[in-house]
Design a protein around this motif. Structure first.
Motif, PDB file in Angstrom:
ATOM      1  N   LYS A  49     -14.131   0.839   8.199  1.00 52.38           N
ATOM      2  CA  LYS A  49     -13.645  -0.156   7.261  1.00 52.38           C
ATOM      3  C   LYS A  49     -12.952   0.523   6.100  1.00 52.38           C
ATOM      4  CE  LYS A  49     -17.693  -0.382   4.325  1.00 52.38           C
ATOM      5  NZ  LYS A  49     -18.244  -1.220   3.278  1.00 52.38           N
ATOM      6  N   SER A  50     -12.367  -0.275   5.229  1.00 54.19           N
ATOM      7  CA  SER A  50     -11.664   0.220   4.058  1.00 54.19           C
ATOM      8  C   SER A  50     -12.548   0.045   2.839  1.00 54.19           C
ATOM      9  CB  SER A  50     -10.344  -0.529   3.866  1.00 54.19           C
ATOM     10  OG  SER A  50      -9.802  -0.239   2.602  1.00 54.19           O
ATOM     11  N   LEU A  51     -12.476   1.016   1.912  1.00 60.09           N
ATOM     12  CA  LEU A  51     -13.277   0.912   0.704  1.00 60.09           C
ATOM     13  C   LEU A  51     -12.855  -0.272  -0.154  1.00 60.09           C
ATOM     14  CD1 LEU A  51     -13.592   4.622  -0.395  1.00 60.09           C
ATOM     15  CD2 LEU A  51     -15.370   3.178   0.510  1.00 60.09           C
ATOM     16  N   TRP A  95     -27.578  11.588   7.723  1.00 59.28           N
ATOM     17  CA  TRP A  95     -27.233  11.736   6.313  1.00 59.28           C
ATOM     18  C   TRP A  95     -27.692  10.503   5.545  1.00 59.28           C
ATOM     19  CZ3 TRP A  95     -21.390  13.432   6.763  1.00 59.28           C
ATOM     20  CH2 TRP A  95     -21.333  14.625   7.504  1.00 59.28           C
ATOM     21  N   SER A  96     -28.507  10.711   4.529  1.00 58.62           N
ATOM     22  CA  SER A  96     -29.028   9.593   3.741  1.00 58.62           C
ATOM     23  C   SER A  96     -28.146   9.392   2.517  1.00 58.62           C
ATOM     24  CB  SER A  96     -30.479   9.875   3.324  1.00 58.62           C
ATOM     25  OG  SER A  96     -30.540  11.125   2.638  1.00 58.62           O
ATOM     26  N   GLY A  97     -27.072   8.620   2.720  1.00 62.44           N
ATOM     27  CA  GLY A  97     -26.202   8.286   1.606  1.00 62.44           C
ATOM     28  C   GLY A  97     -25.247   9.382   1.199  1.00 62.44           C
ATOM     29  N   ALA A  98     -25.224  10.484   1.932  1.00 63.02           N
ATOM     30  CA  ALA A  98     -24.336  11.588   1.581  1.00 63.02           C
ATOM     31  C   ALA A  98     -22.947  11.305   2.141  1.00 63.02           C
ATOM     32  CB  ALA A  98     -24.878  12.902   2.142  1.00 63.02           C
ATOM     33  N   GLY A  99     -22.026  10.931   1.295  1.00 63.55           N
ATOM     34  CA  GLY A  99     -20.664  10.659   1.717  1.00 63.55           C
ATOM     35  C   GLY A  99     -19.783  11.868   1.484  1.00 63.55           C
ATOM     36  N   VAL A 100     -18.959  12.229   2.476  1.00 64.84           N
ATOM     37  CA  VAL A 100     -18.074  13.390   2.370  1.00 64.84           C
ATOM     38  C   VAL A 100     -16.636  12.918   2.519  1.00 64.84           C
ATOM     39  CG1 VAL A 100     -17.500  15.668   3.302  1.00 64.84           C
ATOM     40  CG2 VAL A 100     -19.864  14.850   3.379  1.00 64.84           C
ATOM     41  N   ARG A 101     -15.776  13.393   1.620  1.00 58.40           N
ATOM     42  CA  ARG A 101     -14.350  13.086   1.710  1.00 58.40           C
ATOM     43  C   ARG A 101     -13.719  13.998   2.767  1.00 58.40           C
ATOM     44  NH1 ARG A 101     -10.437  11.091  -2.053  1.00 58.40           N
ATOM     45  NH2 ARG A 101     -12.066  11.057  -3.659  1.00 58.40           N
ATOM     46  N   ARG A 119      -3.218   4.061  15.675  1.00 63.33           N
ATOM     47  CA  ARG A 119      -3.515   5.310  14.986  1.00 63.33           C
ATOM     48  C   ARG A 119      -3.516   5.127  13.476  1.00 63.33           C
ATOM     49  NH1 ARG A 119       0.729   8.160  15.547  1.00 63.33           N
ATOM     50  NH2 ARG A 119      -0.189  10.166  15.167  1.00 63.33           N
ATOM     51  N   GLU A 120      -4.042   4.037  12.963  1.00 66.69           N
ATOM     52  CA  GLU A 120      -3.959   3.771  11.539  1.00 66.69           C
ATOM     53  C   GLU A 120      -4.781   4.723  10.689  1.00 66.69           C
ATOM     54  OE1 GLU A 120      -4.765  -0.288  10.680  1.00 66.69           O
ATOM     55  OE2 GLU A 120      -2.774  -0.956  11.286  1.00 66.69           O
ATOM     56  N   LEU A 121      -5.851   5.291  11.214  1.00 67.25           N
ATOM     57  CA  LEU A 121      -6.669   6.209  10.424  1.00 67.25           C
ATOM     58  C   LEU A 121      -6.102   7.616  10.381  1.00 67.25           C
ATOM     59  CD1 LEU A 121     -10.458   5.498  11.037  1.00 67.25           C
ATOM     60  CD2 LEU A 121      -9.100   5.154   8.981  1.00 67.25           C
ATOM     61  N   GLU A 122      -5.279   7.960  11.337  1.00 62.52           N
ATOM     62  CA  GLU A 122      -4.798   9.342  11.400  1.00 62.52           C
ATOM     63  C   GLU A 122      -3.970   9.678  10.168  1.00 62.52           C
ATOM     64  OE1 GLU A 122      -2.094  11.790  14.507  1.00 62.52           O
ATOM     65  OE2 GLU A 122      -3.956  10.908  15.270  1.00 62.52           O
ATOM     66  N   GLY A 123      -4.314  10.802   9.534  1.00 54.60           N
ATOM     67  CA  GLY A 123      -3.630  11.240   8.329  1.00 54.60           C
ATOM     68  C   GLY A 123      -4.230  10.713   7.051  1.00 54.60           C
ATOM     69  N   LYS A 124      -5.169   9.769   7.154  1.00 54.13           N
ATOM     70  CA  LYS A 124      -5.759   9.153   5.969  1.00 54.13           C
ATOM     71  C   LYS A 124      -6.952   9.968   5.456  1.00 54.13           C
ATOM     72  CE  LYS A 124      -3.304   5.263   6.124  1.00 54.13           C
ATOM     73  NZ  LYS A 124      -3.950   4.004   6.508  1.00 54.13           N
ATOM     74  N   SER A 125      -7.178   9.865   4.144  1.00 55.56           N
ATOM     75  CA  SER A 125      -8.409  10.374   3.552  1.00 55.56           C
ATOM     76  C   SER A 125      -9.494   9.326   3.737  1.00 55.56           C
ATOM     77  CB  SER A 125      -8.214  10.681   2.073  1.00 55.56           C
ATOM     78  OG  SER A 125      -7.334  11.774   1.904  1.00 55.56           O
ATOM     79  N   ILE A 137      -9.970   5.591   2.366  1.00 54.38           N
ATOM     80  CA  ILE A 137      -9.764   5.578   0.920  1.00 54.38           C
ATOM     81  C   ILE A 137      -8.313   5.180   0.682  1.00 54.38           C
ATOM     82  CG2 ILE A 137      -9.891   6.920  -1.216  1.00 54.38           C
ATOM     83  CD1 ILE A 137     -11.893   8.750   0.198  1.00 54.38           C
ATOM     84  N   GLU A 138      -8.097   3.946   0.346  1.00 54.21           N
ATOM     85  CA  GLU A 138      -6.743   3.407   0.370  1.00 54.21           C
ATOM     86  C   GLU A 138      -5.847   3.977  -0.716  1.00 54.21           C
ATOM     87  OE1 GLU A 138      -6.746  -0.806   0.528  1.00 54.21           O
ATOM     88  OE2 GLU A 138      -7.388  -0.857   2.616  1.00 54.21           O
ATOM     89  N   GLU A 139      -6.434   4.498  -1.809  1.00 56.73           N
ATOM     90  CA  GLU A 139      -5.554   5.055  -2.828  1.00 56.73           C
ATOM     91  C   GLU A 139      -4.903   6.357  -2.376  1.00 56.73           C
ATOM     92  OE1 GLU A 139      -9.866   6.000  -4.117  1.00 56.73           O
ATOM     93  OE2 GLU A 139      -8.731   4.342  -3.241  1.00 56.73           O
ATOM     94  N   ASP A 140      -5.461   6.974  -1.316  1.00 54.78           N
ATOM     95  CA  ASP A 140      -4.863   8.167  -0.731  1.00 54.78           C
ATOM     96  C   ASP A 140      -4.129   7.744   0.533  1.00 54.78           C
ATOM     97  OD1 ASP A 140      -6.038   9.569  -2.737  1.00 54.78           O
ATOM     98  OD2 ASP A 140      -7.722  10.283  -1.539  1.00 54.78           O
TER      99      ASP A 140
END
Length: 493
Positions: A5-7, A61-67, A117-123, A193-196
């Motif tokens: 999903k999107s943030l 992972w308990s709530g650990a989000g990685v960019r 391929r919408e996620l490819e290249g996205k942060s 992360i839509e801003e990226d």
């Protein structure tokens, strides 16, 4: 299945894209489940996959989000069962992601396969993952051959630690290990992360001309290219989902336009291994038996062969790929190499020579329906020897005569080699039209010395002791789906 999903998107349903497959995430009470397990609703983003793995161990992972940045989206075969019957059995989507420190991980989903391929290249924010295994170059060469196409990075990487310092990419060794991750059934997330829009670390596949690829040799390297399929073996069935090996003979403008003396073939055989997952759109295109162009993304070139393996994606050329495919397109009829000493197995070549022998042990003939071409004929004694066609249920009074004939040719470019050719029906008819008897038989001596060709042949086998080449006459695909082969006709005696 885990959710993509999107943030910044609160819609209960979102699709994630990757060439040729689809799945849709459904609404679920993530925040409620996180609260029950004591997880924060939105933990601060980390920059290091390694830190998340080391802090959590084998636990989820308990709530650990990685960019991370999604470098590739593809499908791999597995033993998993799909939730519905609309997708290929035993196929799951995988994302190849990279963190800000340069570490790669392959995220494997459980559930239906993704589309576009919408996620490819996205942060993206990666959370709710669990480590399946840690793999090294020696254990998973194919995965690292793909990672190597994205190394060195195109942007500086962040140095280990908590500071904002960045390290120059030119001083970093290539990755030596990679984590294979899977998602918690309820908590696994990849949030765009839509801003990226497009990450600075993203390295899209760079298509190259076939001539350039063939001139560059190296062990286990990946390559991407546009090419036109002029022949396939066996014929792809869009409804048959079971994996099997398929050979595609391809070419492009650079191979067709090359001058003499370069030593490169005009066509290239590409093996599509059973591990390569073909999307429905590609299977449909191949099943039409027409010559079409495809984008071969991240194919493997090893020991002189081009192979589509796991993590290779075939796509129909589209404008949104960001590359103009017109430079690869053919502007004239396909030219083939003649059979010679460098011809390889599973390739296509042009053959011409004189008949020196006939394989009488395999020569035979049988009737076929003159309307539908079906070969399931049964005699009808009550109709004076007529046949009944088992395919179209028609009474056949004047059946066609089909023949099987293999001949041995004396080819000038292979003087010390036995060249055995299985001929197509029209070539058999042309060869035998001056030698056939009324009962359908023929005299071998009437065939010897006759010139055959040029004809288009698929190379089935090559042996050196004794020197022998096994060929089968074939017809190339044309853009309209009919044969583009020039049929050989013998001269009248």
């Amino acid at each position: 299945m885990f959710r993509f999903k999107s943030l910044t998107n609160n819609s209960p349903e979102n699709q994630v894209m990757c060439g040729g497959h689809t799945t849709v995430g459904t609404d679920w009470t993530l925040r409620h489940e996180q609260a029950e397990l004591g997880f924060p609703a939105r933990a601060p983003l980390r920059d290091s996959l390694l830190d998340a793995v080391e802090s959590q161990g084998v636990a989820t992972w308990s709530g650990a989000g990685v960019r991370v940045v999604v470098q590739r989206v593809y499908s791999l075969r597995c033993r998993c069962q799909q939730a519905d019957g609309t997708d290929p059995p035993g196929v799951r989507v995988c994302l190849l992601v990279q963190d800000a420190l340069g570490l790669f991980s392959e995220v494997r989903s459980e559930g239906a396969v993704l589309k576009d391929r919408e996620l490819e290249g996205k942060s993206c924010r990666l959370a709710g993952m669990k480590v399946l295994q840690k793999v090294t170059r020696g254990r998973m060469t194919e995965l690292f051959s793909l990672i190597d196409t994205m190394w060195p990075p195109v942007a500086p990487l962040k140095a280990p630690g908590h500071g904002p310092a960045f390290e120059e990419k030119t001083h970093l060794p290539p990755p030596s290990f990679c984590y294979i991750l899977t998602a918690h059934p309820n908590l696994g997330q990849i949030d765009a992360i839509e801003e990226d829009s497009i990450s600075k670390l993203y390295q899209p596949p760079i298509p190259r001309f076939l001539r350039e690829i063939l001139q560059t040799d190296g062990p286990c390297t990946r390559c991407s290219f546009y090419a036109r399929v002029i022949y396939q073996r066996p014929q792809v069935n869009s409804l048959l989902l079971e994996p099997r090996e398929v050979w595609l003979v391809v070419t492009d403008a650079t191979l067709q336009a090359q001058g003499e003396g370069l030593g490169l073939p005009r066509t290239v055989p590409v093996c599509v291994a059973p591990s390569c997952v073909l999307g429905q759109e590609v299977r449909d295109a191949l099943s039409e038996a027409a010559s079409k162009s495809f984008f071969f993304r991240d194919a493997l070139r090893d020991q002189g062969q081009v192979v589509c393996v796991g993590r290779t994606v075939l796509l129909l050329p589209k404008p949104q790929l960001g590359v103009a495919s017109g430079a690869w397109e053919l502007t004239s009829p396909v030219r083939l190499d003649e059979l010679d000493s460098v011809t390889r197995v599973n390739s296509i070549c042009s053959v011409q020579g004189a008949v020196v022998a006939v394989d009488e042990s395999t020569a035979c003939s049988w009737p076929a329906c003159d309307l539908c071409g079906g070969e399931r004929l049964e005699r009808r004694p009550e109709d004076r020897g007529a046949f009944s066609c088992g395919d179209c249920s028609r009474v056949v009074t004047s059946p066609l005569l089909r023949r099987h004939l293999q001949v041995f040719l004396d080819c000038p470019l292979r003087p010390q080699c036995t060249v055995r050719v299985k001929l197509l029906q029209h070539s058999i008819s042309s060869l035998l039209r001056f030698a056939a008897c009324e009962d359908g038989s023929y005299e071998v001596r009437s065939v010897l010395g006759k010139e055959v060709g040029p004809i288009t042949c698929f190379v089935r086998s090559i042996t050196t002791r004794p020197a022998c080449v096994g060929l089968e006459e074939v017809e190339l695909l044309s853009e309209g789906g009919a044969s583009s082969a020039h049929r050989w006709q013998p001269q009248d005696p």
